[in-house]
Write an enzyme that holds these catalytic residues in place. Sequence first.
Site, PDB file in Angstrom:
ATOM      1  N   CYS A  84      10.538   0.611   2.426  1.00 15.44           N
ATOM      2  CA  CYS A  84       9.967  -0.703   2.138  1.00 15.44           C
ATOM      3  C   CYS A  84      11.113  -1.664   1.849  1.00 15.44           C
ATOM      4  O   CYS A  84      11.829  -1.498   0.857  1.00 15.44           O
ATOM      5  CB  CYS A  84       9.030  -0.624   0.933  1.00 15.44           C
ATOM      6  N   CYS A  97       0.049 -16.258 -11.817  1.00 10.92           N
ATOM      7  CA  CYS A  97       0.480 -15.710 -10.527  1.00 10.92           C
ATOM      8  C   CYS A  97      -0.505 -16.050  -9.423  1.00 10.92           C
ATOM      9  O   CYS A  97      -0.373 -15.549  -8.301  1.00 10.92           O
ATOM     10  CB  CYS A  97       0.688 -14.200 -10.624  1.00 10.92           C
TER      11      CYS A  97
END
Length: 405
Positions: free
Chosen positions: A168, A361
């Site tokens: 990743c 967020c």
Amino acid sequence: MPRREGAERGAGLRAGAELEVRVERILPGGVGLAHAEGLTLFVHLAAPGDLARVRVETVRGRVAFASVFEVLEPSPARVEPPCPYFGRCGGCDFQQLSYEAQLDAKAEIIRDCLRRVARVEPPAEIVVEPSPEVWRYRSRARWQHDAVRRHLGYYERGSHRVCDVADCPVAAPPVAERLVRLRGLMNEGRLPQASEFEAVAGDEGLALAPPVEPGDEVEQVRRIGGETYHFDAGCFFQINHTLLEPLVAEGLRGVGPGDTALDLYSGVGLFTLPLARRFGQVVAVEGNAASARYARRNLSDAGLANARVETAPVGEWLVVHAPELSRADFVLLDPPRAGAEPEAVRGILDLRPRHISYVSCDPATLARDLRALFDGGYRLGSVRAFDMFPQTHHVETVVHVYRES
């Protein structure tokens, strides 16, 4: 084409249909906006200005959701995604954009939410602080495990199928290394049957839940702005540590000294510790028991006896205890992506703090809660954002609001 005819044509479209569209801009949620055949299209993995052939996935009335099938004329903002899993893995949805375009899109997403949802005119300029690291920044990862197929990675976009990920590119080095180690155990048939694993890195080492090997349960430590925080894989802690010091500084800009401050959704005390150095009394409220325990320890280790941590859902706690406080000079809240519960917003309004700092967020839920604060007599002070999540549409926003005199 007359509007009625276009609407009728759009009504006949089904999943799998292909359309040629020009992507106009990026909307909240990270999707591109386009129009065709009398439909409003939300296009996944688009870049503003793309001329693309898109494939319709679902149609709901005059709104359709689609994905880019072929880029016919790429936007100047479009770049080649470096990750081989991009488009299939559900983790990143902005790798097709240059980093400058990512920052511009996030500023526009915040601006759009403030206008449409909060119904307030945003500042002329919204600064999105860039991340010092745009790759290899994530200090936390949650990997899904398909033991039957021997797949380990993230869910595929829009499904619960596991995308088997060998590496990743946004994972911090210790996290990426642990993924490689777990994959080795999986291929040897020695990985436990858990459906998911959560890894979190600190200044030194990494914790894993559930633990797989000796040392996986070790707690982590981060030193941010002169404060020391202990936590483990069961606690929330921001994933991009390179921006935490300026994030905390912005959250507390212009704050204190004062008598009483509240830190709501306080986690392990990221804001609680510096608040305790500015106020005579600080009350932190956190629903996660493990995080609350670490917050108490972090305060104790710092020698800060003027703050207490309450373990309770924030809304419920405010309903019961806000009348006991009678007032607060300052309230900081840093809720999860779903935003604050309605009773939490009502409780804050009942306390009538002069100054509120909202750390969020999710621009959409932030704007929803700000609308309630504005209706309750507060005005917008400032908006600043931090790119805590490069290569995704997510953005951390800090908004200061003040009570009208």
